[in-house]
Design a protein around this motif. Sequence first.
Motif, PDB file in Angstrom:
ATOM      1  N   ALA A  79       2.882 -22.413  14.032  1.00  0.00           N
ATOM      2  CA  ALA A  79       2.272 -23.227  13.440  1.00  0.00           C
ATOM      3  C   ALA A  79       2.880 -24.701  13.188  1.00  0.00           C
ATOM      4  O   ALA A  79       2.139 -25.764  13.504  1.00  0.00           O
ATOM      5  CB  ALA A  79       3.141 -22.971  11.634  1.00  0.00           C
ATOM      6  N   VAL A  80       3.453 -24.707  13.462  1.00  0.00           N
ATOM      7  CA  VAL A  80       4.255 -25.595  14.204  1.00  0.00           C
ATOM      8  C   VAL A  80       3.745 -26.394  15.872  1.00  0.00           C
ATOM      9  O   VAL A  80       3.378 -27.887  15.244  1.00  0.00           O
ATOM     10  CB  VAL A  80       5.567 -25.884  14.620  1.00  0.00           C
ATOM     11  CG1 VAL A  80       6.495 -26.743  15.152  1.00  0.00           C
ATOM     12  CG2 VAL A  80       6.681 -26.221  12.856  1.00  0.00           C
ATOM     13  N   PHE A 104       0.456 -27.375  14.909  1.00  0.00           N
ATOM     14  CA  PHE A 104       0.414 -28.996  14.789  1.00  0.00           C
ATOM     15  C   PHE A 104      -0.298 -30.273  15.256  1.00  0.00           C
ATOM     16  O   PHE A 104      -0.173 -30.893  15.279  1.00  0.00           O
ATOM     17  CB  PHE A 104       1.192 -28.779  13.279  1.00  0.00           C
ATOM     18  CG  PHE A 104       1.636 -30.543  12.373  1.00  0.00           C
ATOM     19  CD1 PHE A 104       0.497 -30.757  11.390  1.00  0.00           C
ATOM     20  CD2 PHE A 104       2.375 -31.122  12.751  1.00  0.00           C
ATOM     21  CE1 PHE A 104       0.454 -31.532  10.818  1.00  0.00           C
ATOM     22  CE2 PHE A 104       2.661 -31.910  12.280  1.00  0.00           C
ATOM     23  CZ  PHE A 104       1.570 -33.151  11.406  1.00  0.00           C
ATOM     24  N   LYS A 105       1.558 -30.012  16.106  1.00  0.00           N
ATOM     25  CA  LYS A 105       1.337 -30.972  17.195  1.00  0.00           C
ATOM     26  C   LYS A 105      -0.284 -30.605  18.169  1.00  0.00           C
ATOM     27  O   LYS A 105      -0.108 -32.042  18.562  1.00  0.00           O
ATOM     28  CB  LYS A 105       3.078 -30.076  17.519  1.00  0.00           C
ATOM     29  CG  LYS A 105       3.931 -30.748  17.526  1.00  0.00           C
ATOM     30  CD  LYS A 105       5.171 -30.432  18.229  1.00  0.00           C
ATOM     31  CE  LYS A 105       6.230 -30.377  17.657  1.00  0.00           C
ATOM     32  NZ  LYS A 105       7.490 -30.481  18.974  1.00  0.00           N
ATOM     33  N   VAL A 149      -2.333 -33.034  16.099  1.00  0.00           N
ATOM     34  CA  VAL A 149      -1.802 -34.781  16.105  1.00  0.00           C
ATOM     35  C   VAL A 149      -2.457 -35.266  17.724  1.00  0.00           C
ATOM     36  O   VAL A 149      -2.739 -36.330  17.321  1.00  0.00           O
ATOM     37  CB  VAL A 149      -0.461 -34.988  15.723  1.00  0.00           C
ATOM     38  CG1 VAL A 149       0.718 -36.034  15.847  1.00  0.00           C
ATOM     39  CG2 VAL A 149      -0.557 -33.863  14.375  1.00  0.00           C
TER      40      VAL A 149
END
Length: 78
Positions: free
Chosen positions: A35-36, A39-40, A43
């Motif tokens: 998930a991280v 997300f990165k 972004v």
Amino acid sequence: MGSLSIWHWLIVLVIVMLVFGTKKLGNMGGDIGKAVKGFKDGVKGDDEKPAANAPPAPPSQVADKATIDVDTKEKSKF
């Protein structure tokens, strides 16, 4: 008395491992990592596009080997 020492955290960690088990905690950690990373990548946006000559990766149909995908059927009321 208000602060928690390292011994308090170790006891909490042991209790959490007993309740959830190490395999479940590992799976949750992997899911959080994915998930991280997603997300990165989100972004970053469209600033960095993949190379046009690179072949696309095949889609993964099974996210987790413990997950079983089934078709559901509706029951008729008749």
